[in-house]
Scaffold this active site. Structure first.
Site, PDB file in Angstrom:
ATOM      1  N   HIS A 157       5.790 -12.176   5.570  1.00  0.00           N
ATOM      2  CA  HIS A 157       5.453 -11.871   4.556  1.00  0.00           C
ATOM      3  C   HIS A 157       6.234 -11.154   4.215  1.00  0.00           C
ATOM      4  O   HIS A 157       8.048 -11.245   4.334  1.00  0.00           O
ATOM      5  CB  HIS A 157       5.193 -10.225   4.233  1.00  0.00           C
ATOM      6  CG  HIS A 157       5.384  -9.568   5.654  1.00  0.00           C
ATOM      7  ND1 HIS A 157       5.238  -9.472   6.722  1.00  0.00           N
ATOM      8  CD2 HIS A 157       5.756  -8.359   5.927  1.00  0.00           C
ATOM      9  CE1 HIS A 157       5.300  -8.301   7.105  1.00  0.00           C
ATOM     10  NE2 HIS A 157       5.776  -7.626   6.643  1.00  0.00           N
ATOM     11  N   ILE A 207       1.134  -1.230  -0.263  1.00  0.00           N
ATOM     12  CA  ILE A 207       0.049   0.238   0.128  1.00  0.00           C
ATOM     13  C   ILE A 207       1.191   0.873  -0.248  1.00  0.00           C
ATOM     14  O   ILE A 207       0.431   2.564  -0.394  1.00  0.00           O
ATOM     15  CB  ILE A 207      -0.544   0.156   0.908  1.00  0.00           C
ATOM     16  CG1 ILE A 207      -2.026   0.703   1.265  1.00  0.00           C
ATOM     17  CG2 ILE A 207      -0.237   0.308   2.385  1.00  0.00           C
ATOM     18  CD1 ILE A 207      -3.384   0.928   2.302  1.00  0.00           C
ATOM     19  N   ASN A 248      11.270  -9.298   7.053  1.00  0.00           N
ATOM     20  CA  ASN A 248      11.504  -8.142   8.524  1.00  0.00           C
ATOM     21  C   ASN A 248      11.012  -9.205   9.651  1.00  0.00           C
ATOM     22  O   ASN A 248       9.524  -9.774   9.420  1.00  0.00           O
ATOM     23  CB  ASN A 248      11.013  -7.360   8.686  1.00  0.00           C
ATOM     24  CG  ASN A 248      11.686  -5.855   8.321  1.00  0.00           C
ATOM     25  OD1 ASN A 248      12.808  -5.735   7.829  1.00  0.00           O
ATOM     26  ND2 ASN A 248      10.716  -5.148   7.626  1.00  0.00           N
ATOM     27  N   HIS A 308       8.851  -8.710   1.106  1.00  0.00           N
ATOM     28  CA  HIS A 308       9.072  -8.012   0.146  1.00  0.00           C
ATOM     29  C   HIS A 308       9.566  -8.085  -0.969  1.00  0.00           C
ATOM     30  O   HIS A 308      10.513  -8.971  -0.718  1.00  0.00           O
ATOM     31  CB  HIS A 308       9.226  -6.614   0.889  1.00  0.00           C
ATOM     32  CG  HIS A 308       8.860  -6.132   2.235  1.00  0.00           C
ATOM     33  ND1 HIS A 308       8.189  -5.321   2.054  1.00  0.00           N
ATOM     34  CD2 HIS A 308       8.518  -6.659   3.432  1.00  0.00           C
ATOM     35  CE1 HIS A 308       7.213  -4.662   3.432  1.00  0.00           C
ATOM     36  NE2 HIS A 308       7.794  -5.179   4.549  1.00  0.00           N
ATOM     37  N   VAL A 328       3.721  -6.028  11.001  1.00  0.00           N
ATOM     38  CA  VAL A 328       2.952  -7.351  10.133  1.00  0.00           C
ATOM     39  C   VAL A 328       2.821  -7.871  11.084  1.00  0.00           C
ATOM     40  O   VAL A 328       3.635  -8.966  10.620  1.00  0.00           O
ATOM     41  CB  VAL A 328       1.726  -6.781   8.726  1.00  0.00           C
ATOM     42  CG1 VAL A 328       1.175  -7.549   8.477  1.00  0.00           C
ATOM     43  CG2 VAL A 328       1.651  -4.950   8.145  1.00  0.00           C
TER      44      VAL A 328
HETATM   45  P1  5GP Z   1       6.536  -4.656   7.708  1.00  0.00           P
HETATM   46  O1  5GP Z   1       7.749  -3.695   8.422  1.00  0.00           O
HETATM   47  O2  5GP Z   1       6.077  -5.801   9.039  1.00  0.00           O
HETATM   48  O3  5GP Z   1       7.779  -5.572   6.948  1.00  0.00           O
HETATM   49  O4  5GP Z   1       5.813  -4.573   6.641  1.00  0.00           O
HETATM   50  C1  5GP Z   1       4.499  -4.525   6.240  1.00  0.00           C
HETATM   51  C2  5GP Z   1       3.744  -3.886   4.725  1.00  0.00           C
HETATM   52  O5  5GP Z   1       2.994  -4.185   4.798  1.00  0.00           O
HETATM   53  C3  5GP Z   1       4.202  -2.602   4.713  1.00  0.00           C
HETATM   54  O6  5GP Z   1       5.320  -2.345   3.490  1.00  0.00           O
HETATM   55  C4  5GP Z   1       2.922  -2.135   4.610  1.00  0.00           C
HETATM   56  O7  5GP Z   1       3.570  -0.465   3.407  1.00  0.00           O
HETATM   57  C5  5GP Z   1       2.416  -2.939   4.425  1.00  0.00           C
HETATM   58  N1  5GP Z   1       0.885  -2.713   4.374  1.00  0.00           N
HETATM   59  C6  5GP Z   1       0.149  -1.916   5.564  1.00  0.00           C
HETATM   60  N2  5GP Z   1      -0.787  -2.112   5.391  1.00  0.00           N
HETATM   61  C7  5GP Z   1      -1.399  -2.713   4.729  1.00  0.00           C
HETATM   62  C8  5GP Z   1      -2.677  -2.775   3.775  1.00  0.00           C
HETATM   63  O8  5GP Z   1      -3.847  -2.627   4.419  1.00  0.00           O
HETATM   64  N3  5GP Z   1      -2.376  -3.260   2.402  1.00  0.00           N
HETATM   65  C9  5GP Z   1      -1.434  -3.745   2.089  1.00  0.00           C
HETATM   66  N4  5GP Z   1      -1.392  -3.881   0.496  1.00  0.00           N
HETATM   67  N5  5GP Z   1      -0.380  -2.968   3.014  1.00  0.00           N
HETATM   68  C10 5GP Z   1      -0.337  -2.276   4.039  1.00  0.00           C
END
Ligand code: 5GP
Length: 126
Positions: free
Chosen positions: A110, A40, A97, A112, A106
């Protein structure tokens, strides 16, 4: 806010809700084991997230609890998405992460997938 400690799986985290279709996402791929969708808040021209369908928080959690088919299926999905987005030739980066020090926000495993331009140094804040 980064995840603090990796405890029980939170069934209401954002990616669980995306998997259930409660929150929309721009999906680029899905199969029995994984889905992939655009981040997003993209941090590169191509920024896609690939997540397993199962309720796993981290790589350690995933590899301890998931079946061999889920593990193979997830990593095949990452490879499939990279190819489908035509990133094999120019190159790309995957990043995942895990926990507080990484800044994981989150708590659903996942990967990236970044691409679309030269990506610079691997870590900015060394
Ligand atoms: P983290 O920091 O956990 O590795 O990455 C979480 C990612 O999820 C971030 O890059 C953030 O932009 C993405 N993200 C958070 N909420 C949403 C959402 O509602 N939809 C989408 N498509 N991505 C999200």
């Amino acid at each position: 806010m980064p995840v603090k400690g990796l405890g029980e799986y939170d069934t209401n985290n954002i990616f669980a809700r995306i998997l259930r279709g409660e929150i929309p996402s721009k999906r680029v791929y899905e199969d029995d084991f994984a889905i992939a969708f655009h981040d997003i808040a993209p941090q590169a021209p191509i920024h896609v997230l690939v997540i397993p369908r199962g309720p796993y928080i981290s790589i350690a959690d995933f590899t301890a609890k998931a079946s061999d088919a889920e593990i193979a299926g997830f990593f095949r999905a990452v490879g499939h998405v990279a190819k489908a987005l035509e990133l094999e030739a120019p190159g790309y980066r995957i990043l995942s992460n895990m926990g507080e020090h990484s800044g994981q926000e989150v708590p659903h495993l996942h990967v990236h997938l970044f691409g679309g331009k030269p990506l610079g140094a691997m870590l900015v804040n060394r």
